[in-house]
Design a protein around this motif. Sequence first.
Motif, mmCIF file in Angstrom:
data_model
loop_
_atom_site.group_PDB
_atom_site.id
_atom_site.type_symbol
_atom_site.label_atom_id
_atom_site.label_comp_id
_atom_site.label_asym_id
_atom_site.label_seq_id
_atom_site.Cartn_x
_atom_site.Cartn_y
_atom_site.Cartn_z
ATOM 1 N N GLU A 282 -2.156 33.446 51.864
ATOM 2 C CA GLU A 282 -1.951 34.453 52.925
ATOM 3 C C GLU A 282 -1.452 33.751 54.182
ATOM 4 O O GLU A 282 -2.199 33.012 54.825
ATOM 5 C CB GLU A 282 -3.227 35.220 53.225
ATOM 6 N N ILE A 283 -0.192 34.001 54.512
ATOM 7 C CA ILE A 283 0.448 33.308 55.630
ATOM 8 C C ILE A 283 0.820 34.310 56.708
ATOM 9 O O ILE A 283 1.567 35.261 56.474
ATOM 10 C CB ILE A 283 1.727 32.563 55.170
ATOM 11 N N LYS A 284 0.293 34.095 57.917
ATOM 12 C CA LYS A 284 0.641 34.932 59.071
ATOM 13 C C LYS A 284 1.897 34.349 59.726
ATOM 14 O O LYS A 284 1.966 33.158 60.009
ATOM 15 C CB LYS A 284 -0.520 34.947 60.068
ATOM 16 N N ILE A 285 2.880 35.216 59.955
ATOM 17 C CA ILE A 285 4.145 34.808 60.546
ATOM 18 C C ILE A 285 4.271 35.395 61.948
ATOM 19 O O ILE A 285 4.098 36.602 62.139
ATOM 20 C CB ILE A 285 5.350 35.320 59.715
ATOM 21 N N SER A 286 4.567 34.561 62.928
ATOM 22 C CA SER A 286 4.883 35.028 64.276
ATOM 23 C C SER A 286 6.347 34.715 64.562
ATOM 24 O O SER A 286 6.806 33.585 64.318
ATOM 25 C CB SER A 286 3.997 34.334 65.317
ATOM 26 N N GLN A 297 12.477 44.198 63.468
ATOM 27 C CA GLN A 297 13.119 44.708 62.259
ATOM 28 C C GLN A 297 12.925 43.749 61.087
ATOM 29 O O GLN A 297 12.766 44.183 59.937
ATOM 30 C CB GLN A 297 14.609 44.937 62.521
ATOM 31 N N ILE A 298 12.911 42.468 61.376
ATOM 32 C CA ILE A 298 12.645 41.481 60.321
ATOM 33 C C ILE A 298 11.200 41.592 59.862
ATOM 34 O O ILE A 298 10.910 41.628 58.658
ATOM 35 C CB ILE A 298 12.948 40.062 60.828
ATOM 36 N N ALA A 299 10.277 41.671 60.818
ATOM 37 C CA ALA A 299 8.854 41.762 60.478
ATOM 38 C C ALA A 299 8.551 43.013 59.664
ATOM 39 O O ALA A 299 7.719 42.987 58.741
ATOM 40 C CB ALA A 299 8.014 41.742 61.755
ATOM 41 N N MET A 300 9.217 44.115 59.978
ATOM 42 C CA MET A 300 8.967 45.371 59.272
ATOM 43 C C MET A 300 9.361 45.284 57.801
ATOM 44 O O MET A 300 8.817 46.015 56.965
ATOM 45 C CB MET A 300 9.715 46.513 59.967
ATOM 46 N N GLN A 301 10.267 44.403 57.448
ATOM 47 C CA GLN A 301 10.643 44.210 56.044
ATOM 48 C C GLN A 301 9.484 43.666 55.216
ATOM 49 O O GLN A 301 9.484 43.778 53.988
ATOM 50 C CB GLN A 301 11.844 43.267 55.949
ATOM 51 N N ALA A 310 9.299 39.869 70.052
ATOM 52 C CA ALA A 310 8.028 39.278 69.628
ATOM 53 C C ALA A 310 7.416 40.164 68.550
ATOM 54 O O ALA A 310 7.094 41.317 68.805
ATOM 55 C CB ALA A 310 7.072 39.140 70.803
ATOM 56 N N ALA A 311 7.285 39.626 67.354
ATOM 57 C CA ALA A 311 6.783 40.431 66.241
ATOM 58 C C ALA A 311 6.043 39.539 65.263
ATOM 59 O O ALA A 311 6.040 38.306 65.385
ATOM 60 C CB ALA A 311 7.946 41.153 65.552
ATOM 61 N N GLY A 312 5.422 40.163 64.269
ATOM 62 C CA GLY A 312 4.676 39.399 63.282
ATOM 63 C C GLY A 312 4.533 40.144 61.973
ATOM 64 O O GLY A 312 4.713 41.360 61.902
ATOM 65 N N CYS A 313 4.192 39.392 60.944
ATOM 66 C CA CYS A 313 3.970 39.977 59.624
ATOM 67 C C CYS A 313 3.158 38.994 58.800
ATOM 68 O O CYS A 313 2.814 37.904 59.267
ATOM 69 C CB CYS A 313 5.305 40.290 58.937
ATOM 70 N N THR A 314 2.854 39.389 57.580
ATOM 71 C CA THR A 314 2.114 38.531 56.657
ATOM 72 C C THR A 314 2.894 38.407 55.356
ATOM 73 O O THR A 314 3.414 39.405 54.846
ATOM 74 C CB THR A 314 0.712 39.103 56.372
ATOM 75 N N ILE A 326 10.929 33.697 54.889
ATOM 76 C CA ILE A 326 11.144 34.255 56.228
ATOM 77 C C ILE A 326 12.401 33.673 56.863
ATOM 78 O O ILE A 326 13.148 34.383 57.552
ATOM 79 C CB ILE A 326 9.905 34.042 57.134
ATOM 80 N N LYS A 327 12.683 32.415 56.618
ATOM 81 C CA LYS A 327 13.906 31.823 57.175
ATOM 82 C C LYS A 327 15.152 32.482 56.593
ATOM 83 O O LYS A 327 16.126 32.729 57.306
ATOM 84 C CB LYS A 327 13.939 30.318 56.905
ATOM 85 N N GLU A 328 15.111 32.794 55.305
ATOM 86 C CA GLU A 328 16.256 33.445 54.677
ATOM 87 C C GLU A 328 16.532 34.795 55.333
ATOM 88 O O GLU A 328 17.687 35.136 55.612
ATOM 89 C CB GLU A 328 15.993 33.616 53.175
#
Length: 334
Positions: A282-286, A297-301, A310-314, A326-328
């Motif tokens: 489980e990796i949290k991305i900021s 928009q990237i985080a929502m994917q 400023a956004a985040g996702c897992t 995430i880099k891709e």
Amino acid sequence: MKNNFIQQIDNVIKCIEENNEFVLTSHVSPDGDNIGSTLGMHRFLNSIGKKVYYVLDDEIPSNLLFLKDDIEKLNSSEFDTKKDYILISLDCGDEKRICTNDDIKKYAKKRICIDHHASNDASFSEVNYIDSEASSTCELVFNLIRRYSELKTIDYIDEKIATRLYAGLSTDTGNFQYSSTSPETFEMAKILLEHGAKRDMLIQKLYQSNSFNYYRLLGDALNTLKVEKTSNGKLVASISVSIDMMKKHSIGFNEIDGLTTYTRDIENVEVGILLKEKRKGEIKISLRSKNDIDVSQIAMQFGGGGHIKAAGCTINDTIENAEKIIKERVLRAF
């Protein structure tokens, strides 16, 4: 205060006046705006005679604990859902990120959402005050209290409310650096200082009190720094922090969000990425951007969200695979 939001504010005030018990909560992985808006709202509701419970199933970062002062924080298991309560979620744009168990959400008499995330679709609460152009949720709580004070001809902003709201305002604007900072933001800061906000103390606590272990961790984290060139010649930078690194330096998961700035603040970097391993798999991305890339928009994917810059996702994978994934997606946005 924007005139087009007065009706939303008045709807929240009506719900507050018609009820007596409230549960306040916010999003997982608490930050300054999360804590400042929730605790500022807590003191305001107490001051007008309401019974208020602060429920958050997460740890408050050590540099923000001073804001809690004499307010008791409960875990969901400690709250009796048989009570007749209204649930107020602050600074949370996604129902899945509300930091309580499902029963507290389910058995609430009504739900209020006060938030400023662009990704909030206002679908999980009956009463909403949402302004994605606001600098912070603390700004919305400030507007709400000011409106209530105007209606009652009593000034409800005291020193503690002012200090808590200033903390969230400062942290969510990057100490007034970010593009969300507006003339209204500075006017709010001025009024809070006039009401006794402890600015000097806040600056020391928020920006000048990192632990020695934090800087030891920072050294290890910077050794993972990677920079890649985009199709238009800009750069994307990333830092990865594993569970083992946090354990090595006795640093908690919620203590290191500030590391994201070390990716974004490099010359010619357009998007910065911080990967934090919460648990294995489980990796949290900021995500942070400087100019034109909408990282929300990237985080929502990936089921996340946030703001344009400023956004985040897992991502549920190894930290190495999460970095590639995430880099891709980030590089595809250029």
